[in-house]
Design a protein around this motif. Structure first.
Motif, mmCIF file in Angstrom:
data_model
loop_
_atom_site.group_PDB
_atom_site.id
_atom_site.type_symbol
_atom_site.label_atom_id
_atom_site.label_comp_id
_atom_site.label_asym_id
_atom_site.label_seq_id
_atom_site.Cartn_x
_atom_site.Cartn_y
_atom_site.Cartn_z
ATOM 1 N N SER A 109 -54.766 -54.232 52.693
ATOM 2 C CA SER A 109 -55.911 -55.414 52.485
ATOM 3 C C SER A 109 -55.583 -56.386 51.715
ATOM 4 N N THR A 110 -55.508 -56.187 50.377
ATOM 5 C CA THR A 110 -55.559 -56.761 49.961
ATOM 6 C C THR A 110 -54.040 -57.997 49.257
ATOM 7 N N ALA A 111 -53.128 -56.830 49.800
ATOM 8 C CA ALA A 111 -51.155 -57.069 50.075
ATOM 9 C C ALA A 111 -51.561 -58.858 51.090
ATOM 10 N N SER A 112 -52.122 -58.017 52.187
ATOM 11 C CA SER A 112 -52.465 -58.910 53.190
ATOM 12 C C SER A 112 -52.940 -60.378 52.506
ATOM 13 N N SER A 122 -43.863 -58.675 43.871
ATOM 14 C CA SER A 122 -43.037 -57.750 44.817
ATOM 15 C C SER A 122 -42.408 -57.980 45.949
ATOM 16 N N ALA A 123 -43.712 -59.234 46.928
ATOM 17 C CA ALA A 123 -43.013 -59.655 47.936
ATOM 18 C C ALA A 123 -41.242 -60.235 48.131
ATOM 19 N N LYS A 124 -41.266 -60.908 47.475
ATOM 20 C CA LYS A 124 -40.308 -61.655 46.536
ATOM 21 C C LYS A 124 -39.348 -60.729 46.166
ATOM 22 N N ARG A 125 -39.139 -60.119 45.666
ATOM 23 C CA ARG A 125 -37.803 -59.346 45.007
ATOM 24 C C ARG A 125 -37.626 -57.878 46.256
ATOM 25 N N THR A 159 -56.021 -65.555 53.240
ATOM 26 C CA THR A 159 -56.984 -64.833 53.679
ATOM 27 C C THR A 159 -58.489 -64.612 53.142
ATOM 28 N N ALA A 160 -58.333 -64.679 51.506
ATOM 29 C CA ALA A 160 -59.294 -64.699 50.941
ATOM 30 C C ALA A 160 -59.052 -64.961 49.724
ATOM 31 N N PRO A 161 -60.438 -65.593 48.644
ATOM 32 C CA PRO A 161 -60.220 -65.086 47.264
ATOM 33 C C PRO A 161 -59.488 -63.781 46.247
ATOM 34 N N LEU A 162 -59.085 -64.296 45.980
ATOM 35 C CA LEU A 162 -58.499 -63.252 44.613
ATOM 36 C C LEU A 162 -57.757 -63.184 43.747
ATOM 37 N N THR A 163 -58.079 -63.031 42.540
ATOM 38 C CA THR A 163 -57.377 -63.592 41.123
ATOM 39 C C THR A 163 -56.167 -64.147 41.198
ATOM 40 N N VAL A 164 -55.420 -64.940 39.784
ATOM 41 C CA VAL A 164 -54.417 -65.410 40.174
ATOM 42 C C VAL A 164 -52.949 -64.358 39.395
ATOM 43 N N GLU A 165 -53.922 -63.194 38.544
ATOM 44 C CA GLU A 165 -53.086 -62.082 38.605
ATOM 45 C C GLU A 165 -53.069 -61.256 39.620
ATOM 46 N N VAL A 166 -53.944 -60.595 40.575
ATOM 47 C CA VAL A 166 -53.273 -59.871 41.623
ATOM 48 C C VAL A 166 -52.735 -60.770 43.082
ATOM 49 N N ARG A 167 -52.574 -61.721 42.826
ATOM 50 C CA ARG A 167 -51.873 -63.127 44.207
ATOM 51 C C ARG A 167 -50.292 -62.613 43.363
ATOM 52 N N MET A 221 -18.378 -42.032 62.795
ATOM 53 C CA MET A 221 -19.858 -41.630 62.846
ATOM 54 C C MET A 221 -20.389 -43.411 62.762
ATOM 55 N N THR A 222 -21.552 -43.058 62.757
ATOM 56 C CA THR A 222 -22.507 -43.963 62.924
ATOM 57 C C THR A 222 -22.861 -44.973 61.275
ATOM 58 N N GLU A 223 -22.786 -46.495 61.606
ATOM 59 C CA GLU A 223 -23.822 -46.579 60.232
ATOM 60 C C GLU A 223 -25.308 -46.460 60.396
ATOM 61 N N LYS A 224 -25.824 -46.107 59.254
ATOM 62 C CA LYS A 224 -26.859 -46.240 59.268
ATOM 63 C C LYS A 224 -27.463 -47.551 58.948
ATOM 64 N N VAL A 225 -28.950 -47.435 59.939
ATOM 65 C CA VAL A 225 -29.546 -48.938 59.633
ATOM 66 C C VAL A 225 -30.318 -49.013 58.478
ATOM 67 N N GLU A 226 -30.442 -49.960 57.658
ATOM 68 C CA GLU A 226 -30.949 -49.921 56.844
ATOM 69 C C GLU A 226 -32.862 -50.453 57.294
ATOM 70 N N ARG A 227 -33.864 -50.173 56.713
ATOM 71 C CA ARG A 227 -35.120 -49.707 56.977
ATOM 72 C C ARG A 227 -35.173 -51.352 57.093
ATOM 73 N N LYS A 228 -36.089 -52.122 57.636
ATOM 74 C CA LYS A 228 -36.694 -53.190 56.547
ATOM 75 C C LYS A 228 -38.140 -53.370 55.954
ATOM 76 N N VAL A 229 -38.004 -53.861 55.100
ATOM 77 C CA VAL A 229 -39.353 -53.499 54.398
ATOM 78 C C VAL A 229 -40.924 -54.047 55.053
ATOM 79 N N ASN A 230 -41.844 -53.302 55.326
ATOM 80 C CA ASN A 230 -43.301 -53.629 55.609
ATOM 81 C C ASN A 230 -43.951 -54.068 54.668
ATOM 82 N N LEU A 231 -45.119 -54.637 55.068
ATOM 83 C CA LEU A 231 -46.551 -54.321 54.425
ATOM 84 C C LEU A 231 -46.923 -53.537 53.115
ATOM 85 N N LYS A 232 -46.838 -52.724 53.509
ATOM 86 C CA LYS A 232 -47.387 -50.975 52.964
ATOM 87 C C LYS A 232 -46.669 -50.947 51.838
ATOM 88 N N ASP A 233 -45.263 -51.298 51.687
ATOM 89 C CA ASP A 233 -44.005 -51.209 51.042
ATOM 90 C C ASP A 233 -44.314 -52.286 49.933
#
Length: 349
Positions: A23-26, A46-49, A32-40, A1-13
């Protein structure tokens, strides 16, 4: 039985988890663009978690600088014609921080010297990721900031002890470039008008000397003239005092000024004495500030990339944040200068 490969988290996630558009996440992750501190911060959390931040950091493709403390001596803060170099540097930092979505915490000293303990205290209170210091490289300040637990960059200053990163124009090379041009035109008696500035100004004298030594000519130490300061009035006063003592200006056929402000004062003093530039004497400045373009004659100068120093400083901070290496040696980054030839230089007659 082959082991299931875990999908890598991407930017959409990341975008989905933070409840923002792709685009805001990017923009938040790449600065690359001014954003509010709260959004950033929401996107970064999310990216860290989700583990996306660590993966991107390993590839050195993530913007890790969110909050910057910018420390400025009080004489660099007022916007005026006498302060164009500092303001060009400051505007370059501001524009780059705006482009990357970095929040600036400004600190203006109450005197010409910046208090390192105050800077560290404010940086900690504001949760700054890095510190940029403009125009102040006193040893006490550097020692104080070197003990801060965050990256520090001195802009337009030097650290001979190499405790912190620094970004400066290549003052020595730029001065040598200018003097070599004057020597190639046939000038030999070149007056150097300078003042007792910081180490960066001393480097311009070093370049003056380098050019003579490279041409196998003796360095004319007797041609050094010190003004009381860097303002045009100081340059004007120094040249007038010299002309009062010696109308032949020590036989000078050219004047190399350690700053355009001094050169503008020099041009006024010469014009008031009916000494024609460049027919009787050539004048070369250093910095390439706007008023030099409109002087009479237009001032030839060594152009300094003042608007690029800020971006270079931010890059050094981000490199240090990404490396996360306490043993990383201090970097000294120097940006190249070039000659701008206008109407104030000609071969000697």
């Amino acid at each position: 039985m082959t082991e299931k490969v875990e999908r890598k988290v991407n930017l959409k996630d990341v975008a989905r988890d933070a409840d923002v558009s792709l685009s805001t996440a990017s923009h938040a992750l790449n600065g690359t663009a001014p954003l509010t501190v709260e959004v950033r911060e929401r996107v970064l959390d999310s990216a860290k978690r989700l583990g996306y931040l660590d993966r991107r950091r390993k590839k050195a493709t993530i913007a890790t600088l969110h909050v910057l403390l910018l420390a400025i001596p009080d004489d660099a803060a007022p916007e005026s014609d006498l302060n164009l170099v500092s303001w060009t540097i400051l505007n370059g930092i501001r524009r780059e921080c705006e482009r990357r979505g970095i929040r600036i915490v400004p600190f203006v000293s109450t005197g010409r010297r910046i208090d390192g303990a105050q800077v560290r205290q404010i940086a900690l209170a504001e949760r700054a990721d890095g510190i940029v210091v403009l125009n102040d490289d006193q040893p006490e300040l550097i020692r104080s900031l070197a003990s801060a637990d965050m990256p520090v960059v001195i802009v337009n200053g030097e650290d001979p002890t190499m405790l912190v990163d620094t970004v400066t124009p290549e003052n020595r090379f730029g001065a040598r470039l200018g003097i070599e041009h004057l020597l190639a035109l046939g000038h030999r008696r070149i007056l150097h008008l300078t003042w007792k500035g910081r180490t960066t100004i001393q480097r311009r004298y070093d370049g003056f000397s380098d050019a003579y030594l490279a041409a196998q000519l003796p360095v004319p130490e007797e041609m050094i003239v010190e003004a009381e300061g860097y303002e045009p009035r100081h340059g004007e006063a120094a040249i007038n005092a010299l002309l009062d003592r010696d109308p032949m200006m020590k036989g000078a056929t050219a004047v190399f000024c350690a700053a355009d402000n001094l050169a503008l004062g020099c041009l006024k003093a010469l014009a008031d004495r009916d000494i024609r530039v460049p027919e009787a004497v050539s004048v070369l400045g250093f910095d390439d500030i706007v008023p030099g373009e409109f002087s009479r004659p237009p001032l030839s100068t060594v152009s300094v990339p003042t608007d690029r120093l800020g971006a270079a400083a931010l890059a050094l901070i981000e490199q240090r944040l990404i490396a996360n290496d306490p043993q990383r040696p201090a970097h000294r980054l120097e940006l190249g200068c070039h000659l701008v030839l206008r109407g104030s230089i000609a071969p000697p007659r």
